[in-house]
Design an enzyme around this catalytic site. Sequence first.
Site, PDB file in Angstrom:
ATOM      1  N   SER A 124       0.822  -1.215   0.000  1.00  0.00           N
ATOM      2  CA  SER A 124       0.000   0.000   0.000  1.00  0.00           C
ATOM      3  C   SER A 124       0.852   1.260   0.000  1.00  0.00           C
ATOM      4  O   SER A 124       2.025   1.234   0.387  1.00  0.00           O
ATOM      5  CB  SER A 124      -0.900   0.037   1.225  1.00  0.00           C
ATOM      6  N   GLN A 125       0.199   2.337  -0.373  1.00  0.00           N
ATOM      7  CA  GLN A 125       0.849   3.643  -0.330  1.00  0.00           C
ATOM      8  C   GLN A 125       1.158   3.973   1.142  1.00  0.00           C
ATOM      9  O   GLN A 125       0.284   3.833   2.004  1.00  0.00           O
ATOM     10  CB  GLN A 125      -0.123   4.676  -0.911  1.00  0.00           C
TER      11      GLN A 125
END
Lengths: 249, 807
Positions: free
Chosen positions: A99-100
């Site tokens: 994920s970011q």
Amino acid sequence: MNSCQKICQVGAGALLALLLGLSWTSRADESSFAAERSDMVAEVELYALLAGDTMGEAVAESVLASLGIVERHEFVPDTQKRFAYENRPLPIGHGQTISQPYIVALMTNLLEPDKDDIVLEIGTGSGYQAAILSGLVKQVYSIEIVPPLAHEAEARLERLGYDNVTTRLGDGYYGWEEHAPFDSIVVTAAASHVPPPLVKQLRPGGRMVIPVGGRFMTQQLLLIEKTEQGEVKSWQIAAVRFVPLTGEH
Amino acid sequence: MTQLRFVLLATFLISSAAIGYEILLMRLLSIVQWHHFAYMIISLALLGYGASGTVIALGRRVLEPRFALVFATSGLLFSVTMVACFAIGQRVPFNALEIVWNPRQLIYLTGIYLVFFVPFFFAASCVGLALTCLKAHISRIYFFDLLGAGIGAAMIVVALFLLSPQNALRLLAVLALSASVLMSPAVPLLIRKRLMLAQGVCVAVLLFGLPQGWLDFRISPFKGLSQALQVIDTKVLAQYSNPLGLVTVVESPTIPFRDAPGLSLNTQSEPPEQLAIFTDADAMSVITRYDGNLESLAYMDDVTAALPYQLLDGPRVLILGAGGGTDVLSALYHGAREIDAVELNPLMRKLVGETYADFAGHLYEDDRVNVHAGEARGFVARQSGHYDLIQIALLDSFSASGSGVQTLNESYLYTIEGVEEYLRHLEPGGMLAITRWLRIPPRDSLKLFATAVEALRRTGVDAPGRQLALIRSWNTSTLLVRNGEFTAQEIGSIREFSRSRSFDTAFYPSMPAGEANRYNILAEPYIFEGATALLSDRAGVFIERYKFDITPATDNRPYFFHYFKWSSLPETFALRKRGGAGLIEWGYLILIATLAQALVAGVVLILVPLLLRKRDAQGGRRARMGSYFFVLGFAFMFVEMAFIQKFILFLSHPLYSVAVVLSGFLVFAGMGSGYSTRLVQRFDGGKYSSVTIVVAAISGITLIYVLLLPELFARFVGLPDALKVSLALFLIAPLAFCMGMPFPIGLNRLAEEAADFIPWAWGLNGFASVVSVSLATLLAIEFGFTAVVLLALGLYISAAALIKSKL
């Protein structure tokens, strides 16, 4: 000195130079990774600040600190290492992503982690989210359904010394009954609905966070809270400050 | 000496294979990537034609004496590259979903574009060369070219019913190879042997020797099927293919599929075991295990889509989009007395009704259930009866809906005219129920609400708000449109149903503001506020000020999934890395990127090489001549694209529409071009030029169609498919016949007055065609298809004005 010896000598010299070079490069990489990581944390902090009250509160110092410690480059494939500290999701193979960092920070923050918490994670992925939580809570249990990912993450977390993270390969739908109830649950994989067994395994007063949207673009975060009375409430939390009507900022 | 009949036949085969390849590539790329590549493929094919025209013009002196050899070699290369480029193209690591984060993806996209350009270039070289080298037979060659293309378009659709996409690809490669073989006898003996050896090797490789896995689909790892197959112990039970899609059935015994969109957070029940069906490796639908025990389906009462059943007792139900049968099962669970279900893909009906009938509990054999294969709008239109409930199922996947890749999908299901049609088929007190994924900030839910308001108004309802109700869970919303006003008792049921499942009521008649946003809390009660605004006299201002396009879709502008607004782009683009990527509708931006790519590639591959030629006509004349062919390129493609779109509603599927409209336009335009010489002989020199007469005919026919087609379609949409196809061709014939004439008339004039300019004419026309594909879609999204057609008419009229005097 015969020609064979010469070749051996030159070869050994070259090998030595290569090894020295490699270790120098590796040290240089380490320090440049550290600098990049600190830039990444600063960026995450700024974005959280800009998002302002959509998040309810600022991202806790402890969460940012954890983000500053965990070596994200250890959690991505070699081909992605040079992008490891860019604030964006990266493909990690098997159709999955890491994920970011900004979204990881928001999700972690929404869980309001406490050092005595027992946390369940559904969807280990690379193990990055578990590693971030590791320094903030007592114990993390994490389940993954994709076999190679589960094995890689288990080995990685062990190698990096995240001793309070326990992973297993299996069905996340039924949670992890023997360690329930959990103070918080983080679901990193998309699903058409929130599995009822997970709601059941959440301790009263506990929180569950689920990102909503595709793998590369989280639209918002679903926060579910179980009150002390056992009632379930939920919030849709935007990661950005965005008002859908013009002229209403 | 090359025998003319061999050239004609070879041209026919090459053109058939080229158009077949064009359509097949749209299918293949829809499977491995996403649907919006269709536009790229058409523009690629045209680019190949334009660029080869340029190359022939430049290298004519070298190529002409070696006509047979170059034709045979190009045919051979076309055959080889159509297979090889598919294998290479799907190995380019392009990930459409990552475009937002990684600019390198644009380079990969360009790579794909250039790879697929190659086969079309070779195909076009064969035809272009034949036209150039056998001038005396231009009209016959042109006719066989268009006839081949027309038949190829129809043939590939039939082939896709009988063959897997990979074998269809092999078939096309064999066709191209046959063309190459046909031309071999005219090749000088020494080279002929080598050529024939190469041809033989190709046949052997194509039929027996392609490396293992070369043509296997390499589906994007981020599509639903790829994701599902990563899960432990999942396996593909079966895979079927037809022109409507690649259908894959997947079983996951260890970690079962549990699809239940919008399931209440309060529920204690879980879905039973399910099989997943993926269409084109995405859009998951499920077959739910049913053993006759209704208790096992209790979860079906805890989703927002169950709302209408709380208000209706033993309803007669119509389900639009049966998919894997979940909604049929839900209707049975809720005690429906009769169920009609419509499913577009007959394969799906077969899977639930036959192949996996035991698993599905012989659902479709129930006396109350009738499942029909067909398109939803068409089915509703031809029903004479009325229903208590018409339900539109949630068939698209959330990821597709979420990433905005559907933007370019035209959907006639959710248009104002569509909703009006459904309302006409409701019993008094009957309801239309539409469930959609919920996106925040709201898009689908408000656009649908606005559509329903407008449809009710058009049917003469003064207070549409009395007939609408909208509820939501955290990820779905269900809209009810009632035929007549909701009663107090019904409103009570809606409130109770929602409260007990922690669903939020987003709108019902006279709903107090305090009741919105209670269980699943949004930053603001967006949907309630939006719905209220859309019912008020400030609806127009609200839609204007809303940062997403929620103007209701119409049959003329059937882009329900298009929410993109240019005015919001600076803000959403700035927010993309801060968690706002989901605010941008990427599908639309990819269309823009395709247009930009087409522009650049067209300039580089068609126009720049032509500029390298020495100047050969005076400036003013060049400009006028160039404009004529440039304008014609746009006008032809605009009309063709608009007709492909218009006929989707009538022919029920984009692919059928592409095949029939393309075939029709090509064959009849070919006939028109053949007739053009006689028309010129008859009229030119008279009061009106031939082009003026043809353009007048095009304008007349088109205007009549703009006015009459919606009415005609509505009346005949219920006809059997074969009759509908015949009617479509009958309608296309006169228009395409006329549209085939202005181009050869112009070319003949050039041949007489400024032969050196002919390559420019081809090039400019090709360039305009390449660009116009994406441009026509963009214009249709913004202004509707009627506007595109009218614009095309304007262009035809200006072409007539340009050619009126001597060129």
